[in-house]
Design an enzyme around this catalytic site. Structure first.
Site, PDB file in Angstrom:
ATOM      1  N   ARG A 122      -0.263   4.955  -1.973  1.00  0.00           N
ATOM      2  CA  ARG A 122       0.686   5.253  -0.900  1.00  0.00           C
ATOM      3  C   ARG A 122       2.060   5.525  -1.497  1.00  0.00           C
ATOM      4  NH1 ARG A 122      -1.923   2.238   4.090  1.00  0.00           N
ATOM      5  NH2 ARG A 122      -1.834   4.271   5.029  1.00  0.00           N
ATOM      6  N   GLN A 127       1.776  11.315  -0.440  1.00  0.00           N
ATOM      7  CA  GLN A 127       1.878  11.211   1.023  1.00  0.00           C
ATOM      8  C   GLN A 127       1.082  12.291   1.754  1.00  0.00           C
ATOM      9  OE1 GLN A 127       5.999  10.954   1.955  1.00  0.00           O
ATOM     10  NE2 GLN A 127       5.714   9.152   3.237  1.00  0.00           N
ATOM     11  N   ASP A 130      -2.560  11.467   2.180  1.00  0.00           N
ATOM     12  CA  ASP A 130      -2.837  10.119   2.690  1.00  0.00           C
ATOM     13  C   ASP A 130      -3.640  10.171   3.996  1.00  0.00           C
ATOM     14  OD1 ASP A 130      -2.798   7.514   3.529  1.00  0.00           O
ATOM     15  OD2 ASP A 130      -0.641   7.229   3.282  1.00  0.00           O
ATOM     16  N   SER A 133      -3.192   7.191   6.506  1.00  0.00           N
ATOM     17  CA  SER A 133      -2.036   7.287   7.409  1.00  0.00           C
ATOM     18  C   SER A 133      -2.264   8.320   8.497  1.00  0.00           C
ATOM     19  CB  SER A 133      -0.766   7.657   6.632  1.00  0.00           C
ATOM     20  OG  SER A 133      -0.342   6.562   5.871  1.00  0.00           O
ATOM     21  N   TYR A 228       0.815  -3.230   1.514  1.00  0.00           N
ATOM     22  CA  TYR A 228      -0.190  -3.854   2.382  1.00  0.00           C
ATOM     23  C   TYR A 228       0.133  -5.330   2.604  1.00  0.00           C
ATOM     24  CZ  TYR A 228      -3.211   0.204   1.730  1.00  0.00           C
ATOM     25  OH  TYR A 228      -3.737   1.462   1.732  1.00  0.00           O
TER      26      TYR A 228
HETATM   27  P1  NAD Z   1      -3.341  -1.673   7.355  1.00  0.00           P
HETATM   28  O1  NAD Z   1      -4.145  -0.717   8.167  1.00  0.00           O
HETATM   29  O2  NAD Z   1      -3.947  -2.272   6.118  1.00  0.00           O
HETATM   30  O3  NAD Z   1      -2.895  -2.890   8.310  1.00  0.00           O
HETATM   31  C1  NAD Z   1      -2.315  -2.670   9.574  1.00  0.00           C
HETATM   32  C2  NAD Z   1      -1.217  -3.673   9.812  1.00  0.00           C
HETATM   33  O4  NAD Z   1      -1.781  -4.973  10.040  1.00  0.00           O
HETATM   34  C3  NAD Z   1      -0.228  -3.836   8.658  1.00  0.00           C
HETATM   35  O5  NAD Z   1       1.073  -3.557   9.129  1.00  0.00           O
HETATM   36  C4  NAD Z   1      -0.383  -5.293   8.260  1.00  0.00           C
HETATM   37  O6  NAD Z   1       0.831  -5.872   7.834  1.00  0.00           O
HETATM   38  C5  NAD Z   1      -0.863  -5.913   9.554  1.00  0.00           C
HETATM   39  N1  NAD Z   1      -1.497  -7.242   9.442  1.00  0.00           N
HETATM   40  C6  NAD Z   1      -2.339  -7.734   8.495  1.00  0.00           C
HETATM   41  N2  NAD Z   1      -2.700  -9.005   8.794  1.00  0.00           N
HETATM   42  C7  NAD Z   1      -2.076  -9.317   9.967  1.00  0.00           C
HETATM   43  C8  NAD Z   1      -2.061 -10.460  10.797  1.00  0.00           C
HETATM   44  N3  NAD Z   1      -2.726 -11.567  10.476  1.00  0.00           N
HETATM   45  N4  NAD Z   1      -1.317 -10.405  11.927  1.00  0.00           N
HETATM   46  C9  NAD Z   1      -0.613  -9.307  12.276  1.00  0.00           C
HETATM   47  N5  NAD Z   1      -0.592  -8.199  11.533  1.00  0.00           N
HETATM   48  C10 NAD Z   1      -1.310  -8.201  10.391  1.00  0.00           C
HETATM   49  O7  NAD Z   1      -1.953  -1.056   6.921  1.00  0.00           O
HETATM   50  P2  NAD Z   1      -1.360   0.433   7.079  1.00  0.00           P
HETATM   51  O8  NAD Z   1      -0.872   0.599   8.461  1.00  0.00           O
HETATM   52  O9  NAD Z   1      -2.335   1.414   6.574  1.00  0.00           O
HETATM   53  O10 NAD Z   1      -0.139   0.392   6.070  1.00  0.00           O
HETATM   54  C11 NAD Z   1       0.699  -0.712   5.948  1.00  0.00           C
HETATM   55  C12 NAD Z   1       2.004  -0.306   5.337  1.00  0.00           C
HETATM   56  O11 NAD Z   1       1.816   0.438   4.132  1.00  0.00           O
HETATM   57  C13 NAD Z   1       2.843   0.624   6.179  1.00  0.00           C
HETATM   58  O12 NAD Z   1       3.431   0.076   7.252  1.00  0.00           O
HETATM   59  C14 NAD Z   1       3.826   1.080   5.110  1.00  0.00           C
HETATM   60  O13 NAD Z   1       4.809   0.139   4.886  1.00  0.00           O
HETATM   61  C15 NAD Z   1       2.947   1.229   3.927  1.00  0.00           C
HETATM   62  N6  NAD Z   1       2.617   2.652   3.768  1.00  0.00           N
HETATM   63  C16 NAD Z   1       3.313   3.362   2.837  1.00  0.00           C
HETATM   64  C17 NAD Z   1       3.042   4.723   2.682  1.00  0.00           C
HETATM   65  C18 NAD Z   1       3.781   5.529   1.672  1.00  0.00           C
HETATM   66  O14 NAD Z   1       4.665   5.024   1.042  1.00  0.00           O
HETATM   67  N7  NAD Z   1       3.424   6.774   1.469  1.00  0.00           N
HETATM   68  C19 NAD Z   1       2.079   5.342   3.449  1.00  0.00           C
HETATM   69  C20 NAD Z   1       1.393   4.586   4.398  1.00  0.00           C
HETATM   70  C21 NAD Z   1       1.671   3.246   4.532  1.00  0.00           C
END
Ligand code: NAD
Length: 375
Positions: A122, A127, A130, A133, A228
């Site tokens: 990520r 990006q 991805d 996302s 994550y």
């Molecule tokens: P994910 O699908 O793995 O998880 C979804 C959400 O669930 C996350 O926000 C996580 O913190 C939350 N979660 C986990 N356990 C939990 C709990 N017990 N209670 C409540 N919430 C909980 O994650 P995702 O949405 O694919 O990505 C997470 C983060 O990764 C994004 O928000 C971002 O910060 C980062 N990201 C970065 C890039 C990039 O830099 N290019 C791209 C995509 C995502």
């Protein structure tokens, strides 16, 4: 170099890995594109559309797979399809690698170089590739639409001569990519939205979308270098459940999106918490494919429990297949373009590249991914 796109074999899959718009782009790089007849039938593209874009439409799937240099697919290949692929072929798709050890072994044993789109890092450079996302954004939107369809209530406030209707209360658990899109969609529909996530950095993002961040003190949490969530301890999960019970009980819609990369999703809504919810409420569990956040959720079923509907649509992006295919196709096209050698007009896997180091899982007859090899 031949790039083949077979039809999906996973039951109910509606997406296609490549849409005609990107056939033209890849053909311009010098790729020969072959698609299985009917590829786009569930996402709005006919065989004629693919032909017009520059692809060859094939009806013999087995021969197409056996001759291909690169195979693009949304979901993982069947064991039979793997056995048809030639040694040295490259497979690109969502391989669900942590849950599919036998498939990964088979791909390695067969000499296929497999790229797992879930493992694309990520980073800023990656990006545009991805898939997690792009598909999660659509899932967040689709979850709210599914909830609205199942709810007996309208989402916005409405003032009419027949009285005033209060906006529905939506609680979103997990505010990552899907959760933030769900917040934005529910807000657009006029709902009153609250959200919670264990990563403290998310609070500001939730607020900026006009939703309230629910404060629950579960102690030290944090996130990994990839962004994550770190898994919580059993004690922390217990504290979280206690903190969420009241909010769930007061909500008309609860959407759960909480996932921990490479692990089973945590159970956040227990039967007792569901018992405390109002009859007529709707719960949509977006994590159902990775085990589910809601006790008793069943993939691809809507179950009613003491008046509360629990919706477990396994592939929410598949409910909006036109845009889901367009975005997936754009992501894989970006990956192919990034590693395309213009001189030889072929895909060149540079094993020292950061992106490939992360997402190439099998190569040269071996499992080459560190994270996977460690499991
Ligand atoms: P994910 O699908 O793995 O998880 C979804 C959400 O669930 C996350 O926000 C996580 O913190 C939350 N979660 C986990 N356990 C939990 C709990 N017990 N209670 C409540 N919430 C909980 O994650 P995702 O949405 O694919 O990505 C997470 C983060 O990764 C994004 O928000 C971002 O910060 C980062 N990201 C970065 C890039 C990039 O830099 N290019 C791209 C995509 C995502």
């Amino acid at each position: 170099m031949t790039v083949a796109i077979p039809k999906e074999t996973h039951a109910g899959e509606t997406r296609a890995a490549l849409v005609p718009e990107h056939v033209t782009k890849l053909a311009a790089l010098g790729a020969k594109i072959e698609v299985e007849s009917g590829l786009g039938s569930t996402c709005g593209h006919t065989d004629a559309d693919y032909t017009a874009a520059g692809a060859t439409v094939r009806t013999d799937r087995a021969a197409m797979l056996a001759e291909a240099d690169v195979i693009l697919q949304v979901r993982k290949p069947s064991p039979n399809d793997v056995s048809l692929m030639r040694e040295g072929a490259v497979f690109i798709g969502l391989l669900d690698p942590f849950q599919s050890p036998e498939l990964i072994q088979a791909l390695a044993a067969h000499g296929v170089s497999a790229i797992s789109m879930e493992m694309v890092p990520r980073s800023t450079r990656a990006q545009k590739m991805d898939v997690l996302s792009s598909q999660a954004s659509l899932a967040g939107y689709a979850a709210v639409i599914a909830a609205a369809e199942q709810s007996g209530k309208i989402f916005p406030m409405m003032m009419t001569p027949a009285g005033t209707i209060k906006p529905v209360k939506v609680f979103i658990i997990g505010a990552g990519v899907a959760g933030l899109q769900a917040i934005a969609t529910a807000k657009r529909l006029g709902a009153k939205v609250e959200a919670f996530d264990t990563r403290p950095v998310v609070e500001e993002q939730v607020r900026s979308l006009g939703a309230k961040f629910v404060k629950i003190d579960v102690g030290e949490t944090g996130q990994t270098a990839d962004g994550y969530a770190k898994p919580l301890t059993e004690e922390q999960i217990k504290l979280q459940r206690e903190g969420m019970t009241r909010v769930c009980a007061e909500s008309d819609v609860v959407i759960t999106t909480a996932q921990v990369f490479g692990r089973r999703a945590p159970i956040l809504l227990t039967s007792e918490m569901l018992d405390a919810m109002k009859p007529g409420s709707v719960v949509v569990d977006l994590a159902v494919e990775s085990g589910g956040n809601v006790e008793g959720v069943v993939a691809d079923q809507i179950i009613e429990r003491k008046g509360v509907k629990i919706v477990g649509i396994a592939s929410l992006p598949g409910t909006v297949p036109v845009h889901a295919s367009q975005m997936f196709s754009s992501n894989v096209t970006a990956l192919l373009t990034e590693f395309w050698d213009k001189e030889t007009k072929s895909l060149k896997l540079n094993l020292d590249d950061d992106i490939l180091k992360s997402c190439l899982v099998t190569h040269g007859g071996k499992i080459v991914n560190e994270k996977l090899a460690a499991t």
